[in-house]
Design a protein around this motif. Structure first.
Motif, PDB file in Angstrom:
ATOM      1  N   UNK A   1      30.822   7.763  -4.270  1.00  0.00           N
ATOM      2  CA  UNK A   1      31.031   8.612  -5.437  1.00  0.00           C
ATOM      3  C   UNK A   1      30.745   7.870  -6.729  1.00  0.00           C
ATOM      4  N   UNK A   2      31.041   6.583  -6.778  1.00  0.00           N
ATOM      5  CA  UNK A   2      30.803   5.814  -7.990  1.00  0.00           C
ATOM      6  C   UNK A   2      29.316   5.740  -8.336  1.00  0.00           C
ATOM      7  N   UNK A   3      28.466   5.883  -7.306  1.00  0.00           N
ATOM      8  CA  UNK A   3      27.027   5.774  -7.531  1.00  0.00           C
ATOM      9  C   UNK A   3      26.450   6.989  -8.238  1.00  0.00           C
ATOM     10  N   UNK A   4      27.115   8.139  -8.130  1.00  0.00           N
ATOM     11  CA  UNK A   4      26.573   9.336  -8.777  1.00  0.00           C
ATOM     12  C   UNK A   4      27.610  10.065  -9.626  1.00  0.00           C
ATOM     13  N   UNK A   5      28.761   9.431  -9.862  1.00  0.00           N
ATOM     14  CA  UNK A   5      29.791  10.038 -10.706  1.00  0.00           C
ATOM     15  C   UNK A   5      29.269  10.329 -12.105  1.00  0.00           C
ATOM     16  N   UNK A   6      28.478   9.417 -12.653  1.00  0.00           N
ATOM     17  CA  UNK A   6      28.001   9.570 -14.015  1.00  0.00           C
ATOM     18  C   UNK A   6      27.111  10.802 -14.166  1.00  0.00           C
ATOM     19  N   UNK A   7      26.380  11.155 -13.108  1.00  0.00           N
ATOM     20  CA  UNK A   7      25.522  12.345 -13.160  1.00  0.00           C
ATOM     21  C   UNK A   7      26.366  13.618 -13.159  1.00  0.00           C
TER      22      UNK A   7
ATOM     23  N   UNK B   1      32.875  24.564 -14.114  1.00  0.00           N
ATOM     24  CA  UNK B   1      32.558  23.172 -14.426  1.00  0.00           C
ATOM     25  C   UNK B   1      33.778  22.454 -14.992  1.00  0.00           C
ATOM     26  N   UNK B   2      34.577  23.154 -15.804  1.00  0.00           N
ATOM     27  CA  UNK B   2      35.776  22.548 -16.365  1.00  0.00           C
ATOM     28  C   UNK B   2      36.794  22.243 -15.270  1.00  0.00           C
ATOM     29  N   UNK B   3      36.955  23.173 -14.318  1.00  0.00           N
ATOM     30  CA  UNK B   3      37.862  22.932 -13.188  1.00  0.00           C
ATOM     31  C   UNK B   3      37.387  21.736 -12.373  1.00  0.00           C
ATOM     32  N   UNK B   4      36.079  21.642 -12.152  1.00  0.00           N
ATOM     33  CA  UNK B   4      35.528  20.512 -11.404  1.00  0.00           C
ATOM     34  C   UNK B   4      35.767  19.210 -12.152  1.00  0.00           C
ATOM     35  N   UNK B   5      35.584  19.217 -13.480  1.00  0.00           N
ATOM     36  CA  UNK B   5      35.830  18.007 -14.273  1.00  0.00           C
ATOM     37  C   UNK B   5      37.294  17.603 -14.202  1.00  0.00           C
ATOM     38  N   UNK B   6      38.197  18.593 -14.250  1.00  0.00           N
ATOM     39  CA  UNK B   6      39.620  18.284 -14.139  1.00  0.00           C
ATOM     40  C   UNK B   6      39.951  17.662 -12.791  1.00  0.00           C
ATOM     41  N   UNK B   7      39.319  18.159 -11.740  1.00  0.00           N
ATOM     42  CA  UNK B   7      39.548  17.593 -10.413  1.00  0.00           C
ATOM     43  C   UNK B   7      39.076  16.147 -10.338  1.00  0.00           C
ATOM     44  N   UNK B   8      37.937  15.853 -10.956  1.00  0.00           N
ATOM     45  CA  UNK B   8      37.445  14.476 -10.969  1.00  0.00           C
ATOM     46  C   UNK B   8      38.395  13.561 -11.726  1.00  0.00           C
TER      47      UNK B   8
ATOM     48  N   UNK C   1      40.206   9.389 -10.547  1.00  0.00           N
ATOM     49  CA  UNK C   1      40.258   8.626 -11.803  1.00  0.00           C
ATOM     50  C   UNK C   1      39.762   7.193 -11.612  1.00  0.00           C
ATOM     51  N   UNK C   2      40.037   6.595 -10.452  1.00  0.00           N
ATOM     52  CA  UNK C   2      39.593   5.218 -10.213  1.00  0.00           C
ATOM     53  C   UNK C   2      38.071   5.136 -10.171  1.00  0.00           C
TER      54      UNK C   2
ATOM     55  N   UNK D   1      32.947   3.888 -12.622  1.00  0.00           N
ATOM     56  CA  UNK D   1      31.610   4.344 -13.023  1.00  0.00           C
ATOM     57  C   UNK D   1      31.380   4.088 -14.499  1.00  0.00           C
ATOM     58  N   UNK D   2      32.423   4.312 -15.328  1.00  0.00           N
ATOM     59  CA  UNK D   2      32.286   4.013 -16.756  1.00  0.00           C
ATOM     60  C   UNK D   2      32.060   2.547 -17.023  1.00  0.00           C
ATOM     61  N   UNK D   3      32.729   1.685 -16.243  1.00  0.00           N
ATOM     62  CA  UNK D   3      32.532   0.244 -16.390  1.00  0.00           C
ATOM     63  C   UNK D   3      31.144  -0.190 -15.930  1.00  0.00           C
ATOM     64  N   UNK D   4      30.659   0.471 -14.886  1.00  0.00           N
ATOM     65  CA  UNK D   4      29.378   0.064 -14.310  1.00  0.00           C
ATOM     66  C   UNK D   4      28.190   0.531 -15.127  1.00  0.00           C
ATOM     67  N   UNK D   5      28.217   1.787 -15.575  1.00  0.00           N
ATOM     68  CA  UNK D   5      27.048   2.366 -16.222  1.00  0.00           C
ATOM     69  C   UNK D   5      27.149   2.408 -17.746  1.00  0.00           C
ATOM     70  N   UNK D   6      28.353   2.567 -18.268  1.00  0.00           N
ATOM     71  CA  UNK D   6      28.516   2.721 -19.715  1.00  0.00           C
ATOM     72  C   UNK D   6      29.221   1.529 -20.357  1.00  0.00           C
ATOM     73  N   UNK D   7      29.643   0.561 -19.545  1.00  0.00           N
ATOM     74  CA  UNK D   7      30.346  -0.637 -20.032  1.00  0.00           C
ATOM     75  C   UNK D   7      31.591  -0.261 -20.832  1.00  0.00           C
TER      76      UNK D   7
END
Length: 217
Positions: free
Chosen positions: A153-159, A192-199, A204-205, A210-216
């Motif tokens: 999931x971390x590999x495509x979370x940012x997408x 989409x908002x419900x899906x974002x809330x679920x993520x 959350x981990x 993913x934020x640390x890996x792709x967005x620093x």
């Protein structure tokens, strides 16, 4: 195995001469100890040059037809050619990453559809139906592709997060009165908002990683 009498060494593989003294070798050649990569018959750069040549030829022919005739579809064909060459560039560049290719292909198609609709005066169809259906289907398609490719999931979370944020533009079209039938758009944004809330709540981990890996972040 080959042998050099001058250097008194054994050489594996199939050499034309000794790599040290460049002298003659005796013995029986054998298969190389290292794998030999096959050369590509057609390189990516060659494909890009061919596509670019076809694009330029197509645009020249369309310009000639635009001067000689009064067909209204020529302008749209020229615009389609621009998107086509951009699409070829994306395919060649991201051909080894299916998730990037599918995501970028989706936005290229959406941009092309939106531009054509703006030129033809049918933008309401795009904002009312095409965009809501497209964004709603993009999430399950992305999840399915990554499931088939066994990605974490971390590999495509940012997408996924990017898709959710881009879907919010549908609200802007509603406020600008560019959407004559906002019900599908409201349903799409809500899903989409419900899906974002679920993520955010349940993953959350992975989101933080993913934020640390792709967005620093």
């Amino acid at each position: 195995m080959q042998y050099c009498k001058k250097c008194n060494i054994h050489i594996r593989g199939n050499k034309e001469c000794c790599p040290l003294c460049l002298g003659e070798l005796s013995g029986t050649p054998e298969d190389s100890a290292f794998p030999v990569l096959e050369e590509r018959k057609v390189s990516r750069f060659s494909l890009w040059k061919s596509a670019l040549f076809l694009f330029i030829t197509f645009e020249i022919v369309m310009c000639a037809l635009l001067y000689l005739t009064t067909f209204s579809w020529i302008t749209y064909a020229m615009l389609l050619g621009v998107f086509a060459i951009f699409d070829v560039l994306l395919i060649l560049y991201y051909r080894r990453s299916i998730i990037k290719l599918v995501t970028y292909e989706f936005y290229v198609c959406m941009a092309l559809t939106f531009c054509i609709a703006a030129f033809t005066g049918h933008i309401g169809i795009v904002t009312a139906w095409v965009l809501p259906i497209g964004f709603t289907l993009l999430i399950p398609v992305t999840l399915l592709i990554n499931r088939l490719n066994h990605l974490y999931l971390i590999d495509y979370m940012i997408y996924l997060i990017f898709d959710v944020l881009m879907s919010l533009f549908q609200i802007l079209f509603i406020f600008l009165h560019l959407n004559p039938f906002p019900v599908p758009a409201v349903i799409s944004v809500s899903l989409m908002a419900v899906f974002a809330a679920a993520l955010i709540i349940f993953r959350s981990d992975e989101l933080r990683n993913a934020g640390s890996k792709y967005l620093h972040i």
